[in-house]
Scaffold this motif. Structure first.
Motif, PDB file in Angstrom:
ATOM      1  N   PHE A  56      40.354  12.936 -41.905  1.00 40.20           N
ATOM      2  CA  PHE A  56      40.489  11.998 -43.015  1.00 40.20           C
ATOM      3  C   PHE A  56      39.217  12.000 -43.855  1.00 40.20           C
ATOM      4  O   PHE A  56      38.106  12.004 -43.318  1.00 40.20           O
ATOM      5  CB  PHE A  56      40.704  10.569 -42.493  1.00 40.20           C
ATOM      6  N   TYR A  57      39.401  11.969 -45.176  1.00 42.90           N
ATOM      7  CA  TYR A  57      38.279  11.858 -46.116  1.00 42.90           C
ATOM      8  C   TYR A  57      38.554  10.714 -47.086  1.00 42.90           C
ATOM      9  O   TYR A  57      39.710  10.485 -47.474  1.00 42.90           O
ATOM     10  CB  TYR A  57      38.116  13.143 -46.932  1.00 42.90           C
ATOM     11  N   TYR A  58      37.478  10.034 -47.459  1.00 37.85           N
ATOM     12  CA  TYR A  58      37.562   9.002 -48.486  1.00 37.85           C
ATOM     13  C   TYR A  58      36.305   9.094 -49.341  1.00 37.85           C
ATOM     14  O   TYR A  58      35.195   9.090 -48.803  1.00 37.85           O
ATOM     15  CB  TYR A  58      37.682   7.611 -47.858  1.00 37.85           C
ATOM     16  N   LEU A  63      35.660  10.571 -42.526  1.00 36.85           N
ATOM     17  CA  LEU A  63      35.709   9.318 -41.788  1.00 36.85           C
ATOM     18  C   LEU A  63      35.647   9.581 -40.295  1.00 36.85           C
ATOM     19  O   LEU A  63      36.249  10.539 -39.795  1.00 36.85           O
ATOM     20  CB  LEU A  63      36.995   8.560 -42.127  1.00 36.85           C
ATOM     21  N   GLU A  64      34.915   8.742 -39.594  1.00 39.08           N
ATOM     22  CA  GLU A  64      34.786   8.858 -38.137  1.00 39.08           C
ATOM     23  C   GLU A  64      35.974   8.177 -37.454  1.00 39.08           C
ATOM     24  O   GLU A  64      36.534   7.213 -37.976  1.00 39.08           O
ATOM     25  CB  GLU A  64      33.476   8.220 -37.667  1.00 39.08           C
ATOM     26  N   GLU A  65      36.331   8.631 -36.264  1.00 40.12           N
ATOM     27  CA  GLU A  65      37.512   8.128 -35.552  1.00 40.12           C
ATOM     28  C   GLU A  65      37.476   6.616 -35.275  1.00 40.12           C
ATOM     29  O   GLU A  65      38.497   5.960 -35.329  1.00 40.12           O
ATOM     30  CB  GLU A  65      37.701   8.883 -34.232  1.00 40.12           C
ATOM     31  N   HIS A  66      36.298   6.093 -34.955  1.00 37.44           N
ATOM     32  CA  HIS A  66      36.210   4.680 -34.584  1.00 37.44           C
ATOM     33  C   HIS A  66      35.728   3.804 -35.735  1.00 37.44           C
ATOM     34  O   HIS A  66      35.473   2.619 -35.547  1.00 37.44           O
ATOM     35  CB  HIS A  66      35.306   4.502 -33.360  1.00 37.44           C
ATOM     36  N   LEU A  81      42.439  11.205 -48.093  1.00 36.60           N
ATOM     37  CA  LEU A  81      42.865  12.589 -48.050  1.00 36.60           C
ATOM     38  C   LEU A  81      42.895  13.032 -46.586  1.00 36.60           C
ATOM     39  O   LEU A  81      41.944  12.793 -45.848  1.00 36.60           O
ATOM     40  CB  LEU A  81      41.897  13.459 -48.849  1.00 36.60           C
ATOM     41  N   LEU A  82      43.985  13.665 -46.187  1.00 36.46           N
ATOM     42  CA  LEU A  82      44.114  14.185 -44.824  1.00 36.46           C
ATOM     43  C   LEU A  82      44.282  15.700 -44.912  1.00 36.46           C
ATOM     44  O   LEU A  82      45.277  16.179 -45.464  1.00 36.46           O
ATOM     45  CB  LEU A  82      45.310  13.554 -44.118  1.00 36.46           C
ATOM     46  N   VAL A  83      43.296  16.434 -44.406  1.00 37.67           N
ATOM     47  CA  VAL A  83      43.332  17.899 -44.487  1.00 37.67           C
ATOM     48  C   VAL A  83      43.204  18.521 -43.101  1.00 37.67           C
ATOM     49  O   VAL A  83      42.583  17.944 -42.205  1.00 37.67           O
ATOM     50  CB  VAL A  83      42.214  18.450 -45.398  1.00 37.67           C
ATOM     51  N   SER A  84      43.767  19.704 -42.958  1.00 32.16           N
ATOM     52  CA  SER A  84      43.705  20.439 -41.686  1.00 32.16           C
ATOM     53  C   SER A  84      42.283  20.936 -41.450  1.00 32.16           C
ATOM     54  O   SER A  84      41.600  21.358 -42.388  1.00 32.16           O
ATOM     55  CB  SER A  84      44.634  21.631 -41.702  1.00 32.16           C
ATOM     56  N   ASN A  85      41.877  20.902 -40.190  1.00 29.59           N
ATOM     57  CA  ASN A  85      40.579  21.473 -39.812  1.00 29.59           C
ATOM     58  C   ASN A  85      40.712  22.989 -39.805  1.00 29.59           C
ATOM     59  O   ASN A  85      41.712  23.538 -39.360  1.00 29.59           O
ATOM     60  CB  ASN A  85      40.161  20.997 -38.414  1.00 29.59           C
ATOM     61  N   LYS A  86      39.684  23.651 -40.251  1.00 29.71           N
ATOM     62  CA  LYS A  86      39.688  25.110 -40.233  1.00 29.71           C
ATOM     63  C   LYS A  86      39.266  25.567 -38.843  1.00 29.71           C
ATOM     64  O   LYS A  86      38.304  25.097 -38.296  1.00 29.71           O
ATOM     65  CB  LYS A  86      38.706  25.639 -41.270  1.00 29.71           C
ATOM     66  N   SER A  87      40.035  26.500 -38.271  1.00 28.66           N
ATOM     67  CA  SER A  87      39.716  26.981 -36.938  1.00 28.66           C
ATOM     68  C   SER A  87      39.075  28.329 -36.980  1.00 28.66           C
ATOM     69  O   SER A  87      39.375  29.182 -37.692  1.00 28.66           O
ATOM     70  CB  SER A  87      40.966  27.078 -36.080  1.00 28.66           C
TER      71      SER A  87
END
Length: 87
Positions: A56-58, A63-66, A81-87
């Motif tokens: 998640f980004y704002y 953004l951190e999980e907690h 914004l919710l984006v996929s992590n690059k692996s």
């Protein structure tokens, strides 16, 4: 008065949107200021959207999980914004 304000904030709700970048979709959510990013993930799962291995980004900040929405300065009408992590 401060006690009244704190007790009313417990009932406050924000109407936000999560932009799912991979699906090019905007998902509306109703959340509480005390909700964390983990809670947002649970909201999305209930809507049938997986957020596993996504971030998640704002305001261009991850953004951190907690982290709570209030701590991240997310307010009513905000878009995350919710984006996929690059692996």
């Amino acid at each position: 008065m401060d006690t009244l304000r704190r007790s009313l904030s417990r009932w406050k709700r924000y109407h936000i949107k999560v932009h799912l970048a991979d699906e090019d979709l905007m998902m509306p959510l109703t959340v509480k200021p005390r909700d964390t990013v983990m809670d947002l993930r649970a909201h999305l799962v209930r809507e049938g959207v997986t957020s596993w291995k996504k971030t998640f980004y704002y305001n261009s900040r991850q953004l951190e999980e907690h982290e709570t929405l209030k701590e991240a300065n997310i307010q009513n009408g905000s878009v995350l914004l919710l984006v996929s992590n690059k692996s």
